[in-house]
Enzyme design. Structure first.
Site, PDB file in Angstrom:
ATOM      1  N   CYS A 405       0.823  -1.209   0.000  1.00  0.00           N
ATOM      2  CA  CYS A 405       0.000   0.000   0.000  1.00  0.00           C
ATOM      3  C   CYS A 405       0.856   1.258   0.000  1.00  0.00           C
ATOM      4  O   CYS A 405       0.372   2.352  -0.293  1.00  0.00           O
ATOM      5  CB  CYS A 405      -0.957  -0.003   1.180  1.00  0.00           C
ATOM      6  SG  CYS A 405      -2.490  -0.823   0.757  1.00  0.00           S
ATOM      7  N   LYS A 408       0.886   3.439  -3.114  1.00  0.00           N
ATOM      8  CA  LYS A 408      -0.318   4.181  -3.528  1.00  0.00           C
ATOM      9  C   LYS A 408       0.002   5.656  -3.716  1.00  0.00           C
ATOM     10  O   LYS A 408       0.888   6.204  -3.063  1.00  0.00           O
ATOM     11  CB  LYS A 408      -1.403   4.058  -2.449  1.00  0.00           C
ATOM     12  CG  LYS A 408      -2.191   2.770  -2.534  1.00  0.00           C
ATOM     13  CD  LYS A 408      -3.139   2.615  -1.388  1.00  0.00           C
ATOM     14  CE  LYS A 408      -4.397   3.451  -1.530  1.00  0.00           C
ATOM     15  NZ  LYS A 408      -5.472   3.006  -0.643  1.00  0.00           N
ATOM     16  N   ASP A 429     -17.915   4.814  -0.102  1.00  0.00           N
ATOM     17  CA  ASP A 429     -17.736   3.819   0.960  1.00  0.00           C
ATOM     18  C   ASP A 429     -16.519   2.960   0.637  1.00  0.00           C
ATOM     19  O   ASP A 429     -15.818   3.218  -0.331  1.00  0.00           O
ATOM     20  CB  ASP A 429     -19.004   2.951   1.012  1.00  0.00           C
ATOM     21  CG  ASP A 429     -19.664   3.078   2.371  1.00  0.00           C
ATOM     22  OD1 ASP A 429     -18.931   2.974   3.345  1.00  0.00           O
ATOM     23  OD2 ASP A 429     -20.906   3.290   2.420  1.00  0.00           O
ATOM     24  N   ASP A 447     -10.383  -5.548 -17.934  1.00  0.00           N
ATOM     25  CA  ASP A 447      -9.443  -5.461 -19.055  1.00  0.00           C
ATOM     26  C   ASP A 447      -8.601  -4.201 -18.916  1.00  0.00           C
ATOM     27  O   ASP A 447      -9.037  -3.217 -18.311  1.00  0.00           O
ATOM     28  CB  ASP A 447     -10.214  -5.421 -20.390  1.00  0.00           C
ATOM     29  CG  ASP A 447      -9.502  -6.246 -21.454  1.00  0.00           C
ATOM     30  OD1 ASP A 447      -8.262  -6.343 -21.375  1.00  0.00           O
ATOM     31  OD2 ASP A 447     -10.187  -6.777 -22.334  1.00  0.00           O
ATOM     32  N   GLY A 520     -11.726   2.717  -7.365  1.00  0.00           N
ATOM     33  CA  GLY A 520     -10.520   2.267  -8.055  1.00  0.00           C
ATOM     34  C   GLY A 520      -9.342   2.235  -7.124  1.00  0.00           C
ATOM     35  O   GLY A 520      -9.477   2.337  -5.896  1.00  0.00           O
ATOM     36  N   HIS A 521      -8.190   2.088  -7.696  1.00  0.00           N
ATOM     37  CA  HIS A 521      -6.961   2.030  -6.922  1.00  0.00           C
ATOM     38  C   HIS A 521      -5.871   2.661  -7.765  1.00  0.00           C
ATOM     39  O   HIS A 521      -5.759   2.390  -8.958  1.00  0.00           O
ATOM     40  CB  HIS A 521      -6.631   0.564  -6.625  1.00  0.00           C
ATOM     41  CG  HIS A 521      -5.442   0.415  -5.728  1.00  0.00           C
ATOM     42  ND1 HIS A 521      -5.564   0.381  -4.349  1.00  0.00           N
ATOM     43  CD2 HIS A 521      -4.125   0.327  -6.001  1.00  0.00           C
ATOM     44  CE1 HIS A 521      -4.350   0.265  -3.829  1.00  0.00           C
ATOM     45  NE2 HIS A 521      -3.459   0.229  -4.813  1.00  0.00           N
ATOM     46  N   THR A 522      -5.084   3.547  -7.154  1.00  0.00           N
ATOM     47  CA  THR A 522      -4.047   4.242  -7.913  1.00  0.00           C
ATOM     48  C   THR A 522      -2.704   4.063  -7.221  1.00  0.00           C
ATOM     49  O   THR A 522      -2.573   4.379  -6.032  1.00  0.00           O
ATOM     50  CB  THR A 522      -4.391   5.745  -8.012  1.00  0.00           C
ATOM     51  OG1 THR A 522      -5.723   5.854  -8.477  1.00  0.00           O
ATOM     52  CG2 THR A 522      -3.467   6.461  -8.961  1.00  0.00           C
TER      53      THR A 522
END
Ligand SMILES: Cc1cc2nc3c(=O)[nH]c(=O)nc-3n(C[C@H](O)[C@H](O)[C@H](O)COP(=O)(O)OP(=O)(O)OC[C@H]3O[C@@H](n4cnc5c(N)ncnc54)[C@H](O)[C@@H]3O)c2cc1C
Length: 727
Positions: A405, A408, A429, A447, A520-522
């Site tokens: 993490c 991030k 949330d 994808d 999402g996740h960056t």
């Protein structure tokens, strides 16, 4: 660990003569740690010295254009095709139509000029020689009229070197047309108009005399001391009330800057040109440079000419690098005199320098050699080895990049980008909630890929469409998207700018499809990658499946093939800019409307053509229902340039051979005859099986919805011994 790190951003506005030299130098001597972006109107930028040769018929339009896309690839520079409409020097931002503002650490402007018509009343569409891209379109239309014999007279306003060359080149072209056409019997009168007493002001009197004699011999009318104040539909009128017939007016007068420069906060002279000091830096600014016709060198003013811009290129490279490294800048001294070679329309020219002049056919050959040598630099690139660290690069090995993490992107930065796009993270949330409508099935897919183009905005548009395509291929409606982003290691301001472009492109593309970005996740990593998990819904009766093929169905493909080999060529700086932008336009096109067209016709068998290529995806359909296909190879649509890339340059995607291997059951001769069956597609079209009686109406509907290349490519049959054969 030795990770690349982006420390600074250089933004180049306009693909003018100085910038193309700078780009080449960046390819030869990259500045590690520097992210460079070029924004220019078109992928092609013209070399004006050869323009009269196009008009005269000696060169094609291709001959005189530098393709910025392969040049930028060679230089490792991000290319954005777009028109800059505002620069805010205080905020360090640049406005480009149709996308969020671009930020920069250092900016350089090389946008040329527009012709000056501010004091003239125009009641006719004059053909201005700048911008050259517009001129060439008007020139083509003008020549169509010339071929029909529609021209009575032609008037070139402006008798500097550009105007004189243009008038003589038009005469050369009209003369050839007159000699070869049975339609054109009435030769139009050509005039050249100047407010000065003689043509070619500033040139030695001997050169002026030579050109006046050439014009006399050719029957070109010289109209001197005529200050054009008005252009009516059929005449030009001077400020003192004289008039002259002029039904086709070419405008080659003095230069004016683009109007928006005045509001940029940059220092300009009274005519509106950006004032630059002896370092090519805008007066009063540490981080903005200006070069070419748009710049006014306060210490060494020079006339507007491409040769000065070309000479500024290396000095610009050096001073930008010094600015980035915090070093003292180097003075730039422009050449006092330059060799001016003015052509006389045919393959003949006059060279003038320091009051001396020479003329002849050999002078034209000499100019032709110089020009072609100049152009060759921008299409044939040397193979470069890895660059050395010049001090700007900040490797992050000293401060080991975190994994887990810890990799991030910081929460503040992300929230700021998202809230700029109208997405408030405080309202989100831990996981997104979606209530599935009663009676519908859920569809899930994921994808994405590493960036195959440098522009994060366009990359995200294409990736969105690619990811949504799986849902459309099943007849579904995508509802929510989760983004998985990896941004390259960079200073936080640069990370923010990359994210702004990437997520704005994502949001615009998703909004257009009615899909909500719910999370999402960056993270940071060595290169830009983007993926989406998409959730959608479908009514059971609307579901389209790979295995629903019926014997006798016709196969329709909605988009062309060839993205795999085109982008492989692009990586090697060997694809034309127009091929790449044509393919990107089609790749950004949603498959939603084609799915709706298929659904309205009761289609139940469909897939999207992506990484395994047409053969791989078609085989999946065929194997699912134990049937075969007969393809009409002549009907298979291809992207512009794909043929040239594969057959002439022998370039194919790295996945091509794997796809071919996996397609053993395809008739052997197809492997030879149509390699694009195995070309992996990014954001490819839909492949659907349609009842034979519906083919015509389906194709009409698809074309009406923007799928211009949609085609019926074959049919479903039962073959022995092979899964796919061709007819
Ligand atoms: C007929 C003719 C013949 C000529 N022959 C010669 C010659 O032989 N030798 C010579 O030295 N000079 C010649 N000139 C002068 C020469 O054209 C200019 O001096 C030269 O083009 C200036 O180059 P530049 O680098 O400033 O910009 P340009 O070459 O004009 O390039 C500007 C670039 O910026 C892009 N651009 C413009 N506005 C924007 C925007 N808002 N956003 C994004 N991109 C933008 C354009 O698409 C273009 O790529 C000739 C001129 C004419 C008209």
């Amino acid at each position: 660990m030795n990770q690349p790190f982006i420390a600074k951003e250089l933004l180049l506005v306009g693909g003018g003569h100085a910038h193309v030299i700078l780009l080449r130098m960046l390819g030869m001597k990259p500045i590690p740690g520097l992210q460079v972006t070029l924004v220019s109107h078109d992928a092609l930028t013209p070399y004006s010295g050869m323009l009269p040769g196009v008009v005269a018929g000696h060169y094609t339009q291709d001959d005189i254009h530098i393709d910025l896309v392969p040049l930028c690839r060679f230089a490792g520079v991000r290319f954005i095709r777009g028109a800059v409409s505002h620069i805010d020097a205080a905020a360090k931002t640049v406005q480009v139509q149709g996308r969020p503002d671009l930020g920069y650490d250092v900016l350089s402007i090389n946008i040329g000029i527009t012709p000056s018509v501010s004091n003239v009343t125009l009641d006719q569409d004059v053909i201005a020689v700048k911008p050259i891209s517009k001129f060439l379109k008007q020139w083509d239309l003008f020549m169509q009229r010339a071929h029909k014999g529609d021209l009575k007279n032609i008037c070139v306003v402006g008798a500097g070197a550009g105007g004189v060359e243009l008038a003589l080149s038009i005469d050369q072209r009209i003369t050839s047309l007159y000699a070869s056409s049975s339609v054109v019997t009435q030769r139009p009168q050509i005039s050249i108009v100047t407010r000065d007493e003689r043509i070619l002001k500033g040139y030695p009197s001997k050169v002026q005399q030579k050109f006046e004699a050439v014009m006399r011999d050719r029957g070109i009318n010289i109209v001197a001391t005529f200050d054009v104040a008005e252009v009516t539909a059929t005449q030009i009128v001077s400020s003192d009330g004289n008039s002259q017939d002029a039904e086709n007016v070419f405008w080659v007068t003095g230069a004016a800057p683009q109007h928006w420069i005045a509001n940029s906060g940059l220092d300009t002279n009274e005519a509106g040109f950006v004032t630059v000091d002896e370092y090519l830096r805008c007066a009063g600014s540490d981080s903005v440079f200006a070069v070419g016709d748009i710049a006014n060198m306060i210490n060494d003013p020079r006339p507007k000419a491409g040769v000065y811009a070309v000479r500024q290129g290396p000095a610009l490279y050096e001073n930008i690098k010094r600015t980035l490294l915090g070093k003292k800048l180097k003075r730039f001294k422009p050449q006092k005199e330059f060799l001016s070679i003015v052509t006389t329309g045919g393959k003949h020219a006059v060279a003038a320098k320091n009051g001396l002049s020479l003329s002849g056919a050999w002078v034209w050959q000499w100019k032709n050699w110089i020009d072609k040598k100049f152009m060759k630099q921008f299409s044939q690139f040397p193979v470069m080895s890895q660059s050395k660290n010049t001090g700007l690069l900040r490797n992050i090995d000293s401060q080991m990049a975190c994994g887990g993490c810890g990799s991030k992107v910081s929460g503040d930065l992300l929230s700021s980008v998202l809230s700029g796009l109208g997405i408030e993270t405080s309202e989100l949330d831990d996981a997104a909630i979606y209530e599935v409508p009663a009676g519908q099935l859920m569809l899930h897919t994921v994808d994405g890929f590493r960036s195959f183009i440098d522009d994060p905005y366009r990359f995200s548009e294409v990736t969105v469409q690619h990811a949504l395509s799986d849902i459309y291929a099943m007849g579904g409606t995508p509802k929510t998207a989760l983004a998985m982003v990896t941004v390259p290691y960079a200073e936080s301001g640069i990370t923010q700018r990359i994210l702004e472009q990437l997520l704005a492109g994502t949001k615009v593309a998703l909004d257009r499809e009615g899909v909500e970005l719910v999370g999402g996740h960056t993270a940071e990593g060595s290169e830009l990658t983007l993926a989406f998990a998409i959730n959608g819904v479908v009514r059971p009766e609307s579901l389209m499946r790979k295995g629903n093929l019926q014997l006798g169905d016709s196969l329709i493909l909605t988009k062309p093939l060839g993205t795999g080999c085109l982008f492989a060529a692009d990586m090697q700086a060997r694809a034309k800019g127009d091929w790449i932008s044509g393919a990107l336009d089609s790749m950004s096109l949603s498959n939603r409307k084609s799915m709706e067209v298929f659904r309205e016709r009761g289609v139940t068998a469909c897939t999207d053509v992506t990484g395994f290529g047409l053969a791989g995806h078609l085989l999946e359909m065929l194997h699912a229902c134990n049937l075969s296909a007969r393809l009409n190879l002549d009907a298979l649509p291809l992207y512009d340039g794909a043929d040239a890339v594969y057959y002439q340059a022998s370039i194919k995607s790295t996945l091509h051979d794997g796809n071919r291997q996996a397609a053993q059951s395809v008739q052997e001769s197809m492997h030879r005859n149509f390699p694009f069956l195995f070309d992996p597609q990014t954001s490819g079209g839909l492949l659907a099986a349609v009842e034979a009686s519906q083919v015509e109406s389906t194709l009409i509907a698809l074309k009406a919805n923007g799928y211009a290349d949609a085609a019926c490519i074959g049919s479903i049959c039962a073959l022995a011994g092979t899964d796919i054969e061709f007819s």
